[in-house]
Design a protein around this motif. Structure first.
Motif, PDB file in Angstrom:
ATOM      1  N   UNK A 263       4.966  -8.382  -4.696  1.00  0.00           N
ATOM      2  CA  UNK A 263       5.149  -7.886  -3.321  1.00  0.00           C
ATOM      3  C   UNK A 263       5.184  -6.368  -3.272  1.00  0.00           C
ATOM      4  N   UNK A 264       4.586  -5.813  -2.213  1.00  0.00           N
ATOM      5  CA  UNK A 264       4.748  -4.396  -1.861  1.00  0.00           C
ATOM      6  C   UNK A 264       5.688  -4.374  -0.672  1.00  0.00           C
ATOM      7  N   UNK A 265       6.846  -3.747  -0.848  1.00  0.00           N
ATOM      8  CA  UNK A 265       7.890  -3.927   0.159  1.00  0.00           C
ATOM      9  C   UNK A 265       8.589  -2.620   0.488  1.00  0.00           C
ATOM     10  N   UNK A 266       9.525  -2.703   1.438  1.00  0.00           N
ATOM     11  CA  UNK A 266      10.397  -1.570   1.742  1.00  0.00           C
ATOM     12  C   UNK A 266      11.515  -1.562   0.694  1.00  0.00           C
ATOM     13  N   UNK A 267      12.070  -0.379   0.409  1.00  0.00           N
ATOM     14  CA  UNK A 267      13.133  -0.271  -0.612  1.00  0.00           C
ATOM     15  C   UNK A 267      14.280  -1.230  -0.326  1.00  0.00           C
ATOM     16  N   UNK A 268      14.616  -1.392   0.961  1.00  0.00           N
ATOM     17  CA  UNK A 268      15.758  -2.229   1.340  1.00  0.00           C
ATOM     18  C   UNK A 268      15.560  -3.689   0.931  1.00  0.00           C
ATOM     19  N   UNK A 269      14.297  -4.086   0.684  1.00  0.00           N
ATOM     20  CA  UNK A 269      14.012  -5.509   0.454  1.00  0.00           C
ATOM     21  C   UNK A 269      14.020  -5.907  -1.019  1.00  0.00           C
ATOM     22  N   UNK A 270      13.972  -4.903  -1.918  1.00  0.00           N
ATOM     23  CA  UNK A 270      13.752  -5.238  -3.339  1.00  0.00           C
ATOM     24  C   UNK A 270      14.811  -6.199  -3.878  1.00  0.00           C
ATOM     25  N   UNK A 271      16.083  -5.953  -3.569  1.00  0.00           N
ATOM     26  CA  UNK A 271      17.166  -6.764  -4.152  1.00  0.00           C
ATOM     27  C   UNK A 271      17.122  -8.203  -3.654  1.00  0.00           C
ATOM     28  N   UNK A 272      16.478  -8.420  -2.511  1.00  0.00           N
ATOM     29  CA  UNK A 272      16.479  -9.777  -1.918  1.00  0.00           C
ATOM     30  C   UNK A 272      15.242 -10.591  -2.327  1.00  0.00           C
ATOM     31  N   UNK A 273      14.270  -9.937  -2.967  1.00  0.00           N
ATOM     32  CA  UNK A 273      13.023 -10.652  -3.292  1.00  0.00           C
ATOM     33  C   UNK A 273      13.116 -11.327  -4.654  1.00  0.00           C
ATOM     34  N   UNK A 278       7.142  -3.910  -5.880  1.00  0.00           N
ATOM     35  CA  UNK A 278       7.133  -2.456  -5.922  1.00  0.00           C
ATOM     36  C   UNK A 278       7.509  -1.975  -4.526  1.00  0.00           C
ATOM     37  N   UNK A 279       8.546  -1.134  -4.447  1.00  0.00           N
ATOM     38  CA  UNK A 279       8.943  -0.586  -3.145  1.00  0.00           C
ATOM     39  C   UNK A 279       8.091   0.644  -2.854  1.00  0.00           C
ATOM     40  N   UNK A 280       7.557   0.714  -1.640  1.00  0.00           N
ATOM     41  CA  UNK A 280       6.791   1.903  -1.249  1.00  0.00           C
ATOM     42  C   UNK A 280       7.734   3.015  -0.774  1.00  0.00           C
ATOM     43  N   UNK A 310       2.255  -7.869   1.186  1.00  0.00           N
ATOM     44  CA  UNK A 310       2.669  -6.518   1.574  1.00  0.00           C
ATOM     45  C   UNK A 310       3.300  -6.566   2.950  1.00  0.00           C
ATOM     46  N   UNK A 311       4.357  -5.776   3.133  1.00  0.00           N
ATOM     47  CA  UNK A 311       5.047  -5.770   4.428  1.00  0.00           C
ATOM     48  C   UNK A 311       4.360  -4.771   5.356  1.00  0.00           C
ATOM     49  N   UNK A 312       3.889  -5.297   6.468  1.00  0.00           N
ATOM     50  CA  UNK A 312       3.134  -4.513   7.447  1.00  0.00           C
ATOM     51  C   UNK A 312       3.990  -3.374   8.023  1.00  0.00           C
ATOM     52  N   UNK A 313       3.500  -2.123   7.980  1.00  0.00           N
ATOM     53  CA  UNK A 313       4.265  -1.016   8.569  1.00  0.00           C
ATOM     54  C   UNK A 313       4.042  -0.946  10.082  1.00  0.00           C
ATOM     55  N   UNK A 314       4.877  -0.203  10.799  1.00  0.00           N
ATOM     56  CA  UNK A 314       4.621   0.003  12.232  1.00  0.00           C
ATOM     57  C   UNK A 314       3.324   0.786  12.422  1.00  0.00           C
ATOM     58  N   UNK A 315       2.627   0.538  13.532  1.00  0.00           N
ATOM     59  CA  UNK A 315       1.333   1.215  13.738  1.00  0.00           C
ATOM     60  C   UNK A 315       1.489   2.481  14.579  1.00  0.00           C
TER      61      UNK A 315
END
Ligand code: AMP
Ligand code: MG
Length: 343
Positions: A263-273, A278-280, A310-315
């Motif tokens: 997964x490519x994720x937000x830093x806040x999500x790493x511990x829950x995955x 890899x946190x972006x 990958x977690x979709x960022x805001x547009x």
């Protein structure tokens, strides 16, 4: 071909400038991504860029300048809005599309009557241009793979293909420049980047965003920017973009855990995955996410991942640039979460 590995010291930049003047091609650091540069007014030299990258001949290049006085060689029309944008954002990650002067060989613009111009802020790029000439330079990756944002990545792609590579360390912005055309009224954003649509509007008023920034081209549709039609930035792994909040993203990825899944994720999500990830960067820090994105896409292949969620960022803001690259890496495969699944 022998590839010289150079640093950004004055002596090495002089060597690189000599190679450019002799019609060679040099990979140089810029603040966005590494570029593969040749003398923009030498059609034979520019041809080598297309060959080294395996770039389709109909995908035009950006010409880099290091002094506003060089604009006159490239275009005969620099309108008031271009002047305002140059004043506000140059040197920096903004590319302007303007009418091409007859002095610029057609190959630079893939035969288009326009030319893309940028004034980079990276000191090594500026020095190289000042000691040689305006440089035509696309990103220094093999065509189709993620743009190189580190010396290691540019070396992987360009060793044996360029006359020299200049080691400038990591690129500050990490995604390619914002591209805006001044040939339409109002001016139109063709590619989002480090300078946001909101920032452009603050300086010149209305700016539209080309529809193809966020969606695939339709059958037979001619793109405003030829680069839009190619599958870009893609790792070998299959990238799937998940659109939704943190809880939905974490739940979906964990439910799809398995061999070769990452997964490519937000830093806040790493511990829950429960899959390698890899946190972006933090969810709120889109500049950081833009900076990390291309290295992370290459990292997915280095880790042997086959499927990447990958977690979709805001547009909005710089998020639009991250989204634009991610959705192309994913071949436009986006799954909205919290609703019925649609691919
Ligand atoms: P790269 O530097 O590899 O990101 O490629 C340059 C990008 O700028 C590509 O997406 C091109 O399609 C775009 N570009 C360059 N010149 C023009 C032009 N004259 N008109 C429209 N788009 C352009
Ligand atoms: Mg490119």
């Amino acid at each position: 071909m022998e590839t010289k590995l150079l640093t950004t010291c004055a002596k090495d930049i002089a060597i690189a400038a000599g190679l450019i003047r002799q019609g060679g091609i040099v990979a140089m650091p810029t603040e966005t991504v590494y570029g593969l540069a040749a003398d923009a007014l030498n059609g034979e030299a520019v041809k080598k860029i297309f060959a080294a990258k395996g770039r389709p001949a109909d995908n035009p290049l950006i010409v880099h300048i290091a002094n506003l006085s060089q604009i006159g060689e490239l275009t005969d029309d620099f309108p008031e809005k271009a002047r305002l944008l140059a004043e506000a954002f140059w040197p920096g990650p903004l590319t302007m599309i303007l009418p091409r002067s007859s002095r610029v060989p057609p190959i630079v613009s893939a035969g288009l009557p326009t030319v893309a111009i940028r004034f980079p802020s990276h000191p090594a790029a500026q020095r190289l241009i000042r000691e040689s000439c305006p440089l035509a330079a696309p990103s220094a990756n093999l065509s189709g793979s993620p743009s190189p944002t580190t010396f290691r990545h540019v070396r992987e792609d360009m060793m044996g293909r360029a006359d020299a590579i200049i080691d400038g360390g990591d690129c500050a912005v990490g995604v390619e420049s914002t591209v805006i055309t001044l040939l339409s009224d109002p001016p139109r954003l063709l590619r989002p980047g480090g300078i946001t649509a909101e920032q452009l509007r603050d300086v010149i008023g209305p700016v539209t965003v080309d529809e193809a920034v966020c969606r695939p081209l339709r059958e037979g549709e001619a793109p405003a920017s030829p680069g839009m039609k190619y599958k870009h930035y893609a790792p070998c792994a299959q990238v799937i973009l998940l659109q939704g909040g943190e809880d939905d993203f974490v739940a979906y990825v964990n439910a799809h855990a398995g061999d070769g899944v990452g997964a490519l994720c937000d830093s806040e999500e790493t511990a829950r995955l429960q899959v390698p990830c890899m946190a972006l960067g933090p969810a709120e820090d889109l500049e950081k996410q833009a900076h990390e994105l291309f290295a992370a896409l290459r990292g997915a292949d280095e880790r042997g991942w086959k499927t990447v969620y990958a977690h979709c960022p805001p547009q909005t803001g710089v998020g639009l640039a991250v989204y634009n690259r991610m959705v192309r890496a994913a071949g436009f495969c986006v799954i909205p979460l919290g609703k019925e699944e649609v691919v």
